[in-house]
Scaffold this motif. Structure first.
Motif, PDB file in Angstrom:
ATOM      1  N   UNK A 124       0.843  -1.191   0.000  1.00  0.00           N
ATOM      2  CA  UNK A 124       0.000   0.000   0.000  1.00  0.00           C
ATOM      3  C   UNK A 124       0.886   1.252   0.000  1.00  0.00           C
ATOM      4  N   UNK A 125       1.879   1.268  -0.866  1.00  0.00           N
ATOM      5  CA  UNK A 125       2.793   2.401  -0.995  1.00  0.00           C
ATOM      6  C   UNK A 125       3.594   2.207  -2.272  1.00  0.00           C
ATOM      7  N   UNK A 126       4.023   3.307  -2.899  1.00  0.00           N
ATOM      8  CA  UNK A 126       4.885   3.170  -4.073  1.00  0.00           C
ATOM      9  C   UNK A 126       6.207   2.518  -3.677  1.00  0.00           C
ATOM     10  N   UNK A 127       6.736   1.704  -4.568  1.00  0.00           N
ATOM     11  CA  UNK A 127       8.028   1.063  -4.305  1.00  0.00           C
ATOM     12  C   UNK A 127       9.170   1.942  -4.785  1.00  0.00           C
ATOM     13  N   UNK A 128      10.291   1.953  -4.044  1.00  0.00           N
ATOM     14  CA  UNK A 128      10.618   1.099  -2.903  1.00  0.00           C
ATOM     15  C   UNK A 128       9.905   1.531  -1.629  1.00  0.00           C
ATOM     16  N   UNK A 129       9.513   0.526  -0.831  1.00  0.00           N
ATOM     17  CA  UNK A 129       8.813   0.770   0.430  1.00  0.00           C
ATOM     18  C   UNK A 129       9.265  -0.274   1.435  1.00  0.00           C
ATOM     19  N   UNK A 130       8.973  -0.048   2.702  1.00  0.00           N
ATOM     20  CA  UNK A 130       9.313  -1.048   3.710  1.00  0.00           C
ATOM     21  C   UNK A 130       8.269  -2.155   3.714  1.00  0.00           C
ATOM     22  N   UNK A 131       8.610  -3.251   4.365  1.00  0.00           N
ATOM     23  CA  UNK A 131       7.674  -4.355   4.496  1.00  0.00           C
ATOM     24  C   UNK A 131       6.468  -4.033   5.347  1.00  0.00           C
ATOM     25  N   UNK A 132       6.538  -2.956   6.128  1.00  0.00           N
ATOM     26  CA  UNK A 132       5.377  -2.538   6.924  1.00  0.00           C
ATOM     27  C   UNK A 132       4.257  -2.025   6.033  1.00  0.00           C
ATOM     28  N   UNK A 133       4.576  -1.726   4.770  1.00  0.00           N
ATOM     29  CA  UNK A 133       3.558  -1.266   3.833  1.00  0.00           C
ATOM     30  C   UNK A 133       2.877  -2.416   3.102  1.00  0.00           C
ATOM     31  N   UNK A 134       3.271  -3.652   3.393  1.00  0.00           N
ATOM     32  CA  UNK A 134       2.596  -4.802   2.797  1.00  0.00           C
ATOM     33  C   UNK A 134       1.201  -4.978   3.395  1.00  0.00           C
ATOM     34  N   UNK A 135       0.229  -5.298   2.550  1.00  0.00           N
ATOM     35  CA  UNK A 135      -1.100  -5.680   3.037  1.00  0.00           C
ATOM     36  C   UNK A 135      -1.322  -7.179   2.858  1.00  0.00           C
ATOM     37  N   UNK A 136      -0.480  -7.812   2.042  1.00  0.00           N
ATOM     38  CA  UNK A 136      -0.561  -9.262   1.852  1.00  0.00           C
ATOM     39  C   UNK A 136       0.691  -9.722   1.116  1.00  0.00           C
ATOM     40  N   UNK A 137       0.981 -10.998   1.238  1.00  0.00           N
ATOM     41  CA  UNK A 137       2.099 -11.596   0.516  1.00  0.00           C
ATOM     42  C   UNK A 137       1.811 -13.076   0.330  1.00  0.00           C
TER      43      UNK A 137
END
Length: 303
Positions: A124-137
């Protein structure tokens, strides 16, 4: 967190976008798998990280790119095989999501016919982003059975992906609350042993007296062993490659997200992988994931 539909009407919630992304991944999996026998050779090109690319990498990347950029709510598609993101028509972080893909993790295993897979991160953020911005994987594993592991706020589930005679693709949940076993059994460490640091080598000597070696050369397969049996996987910092081998956006963040949702831990040796601040979309990072006690011991050994 919402994503607008194609007509600018009522937005879809994050869960529906995530489900549509993994529907698209599942739909491509049988086609990718069926095409692999004819694509076991090098393509003659290199990816954005300077690595030789297999024909299977390019084929999987093309299929997944087409499928994922067609999903409403996806604003950009970023692949390990591409230098820059593909604009899918939405403002990432303002209602749309960025999807990062390693199309064919472990593609060097094509020649030897060993396991490989596809790794997916929805940000939920433009890349590059931290893993805290993941909503799913999640990831697809092309083993004897094609399986897909998906992690989100609700936890981690494992599915079997099958193609029907009519070309339809089904997803059957076989484990709806995947957790790392409390008693770890296996380990897998990448890199050449002479290239390991002294601190990691000392840790590895302890672990090899406690656990069984399971290492197949594809991160997806090796991490799946850890999720199934408990243990630890590492592609460590090396003497001549202190950032390791794995890409943060495409591999380390999604895998760390999955393992943590399954009750485990993930670190670069100092901080949680999900807290690593990237400088570029193709950044590399050491990765250590598995049962929390083993990861904490690792951090202490490297300190």
């Amino acid at each position: 967190m919402t994503a607008p539909d194609a007509d600018g009407g009522d937005p879809a919630d994050a869960g529906s976008v995530v489900e549509a992304v993994f529907d698209a991944v599942a739909e491509t999996a049988p086609e990718i798998r069926a095409a692999l026998p004819g694509r076991r050779v090098k393509s003659g090109t290199e990816n954005a990280s300077g690595e030789s690319v297999m024909a299977g990498d390019l084929y999987a990347d093309e299929l997944l790119g087409d499928a994922i950029t067609a999903v409403d709510g996806v604003g950009s598609f970023v692949s390990e095989e591409r230098e820059a993101a593909v604009d899918a028509g939405g403002a990432v972080g303002e209602g749309a999501y960025a999807v990062a893909i390693d199309p064919l993790d472990g593609s060097s295993n094509l020649r030897s016919n060993n396991a490989m897979g596809t790794v997916v991160g929805v940000y939920d953020a433009p890349l590059p982003a931290t893993g805290r911005d993941l909503v799913a994987a999640g990831y697809v594993l092309y083993g004897p059975i094609t399986t897909m592991v998906v992690a989100d706020d609700d936890g981690v589930r494992e599915e079997v992906v099958e193609a029907g005679a009519d070309g339809s693709v089904s997803r059957s949940v076989v484990e709806d609350n995947l957790r790392l076993p409390d008693d770890p059994l296996v380990y897998g460490f990448g890199g050449r042993v002479p290239d390991w640091t002294d601190e990691f080598t000392a840790y590895a000597r302890e672990i090899e007296d406690e656990l069984k070696l399971r290492y197949g050369g594809a991160m997806v397969g090796d991490v799946n062993q850890v999720l199934t049996y408990g243990g630890i996987f590492a592609y460590p910092a090396l003497v001549d490659a202190p950032d390791g081998k794995l890409r943060l956006s495409f591999e380390a963040n999604p895998i760390a997200y999955i393992v943590e949702r399954a009750g485990g831990a993930a670190t670069d040796g100092e901080v949680d992988i999900l807290d690593v601040e990237p400088e570029g979309v193709h950044d590399r990072v050491p990765l250590y994931v598995g049962n929390e006690e083993l990861v904490e011991r690792l951090k202490a050994a490297l300190d």
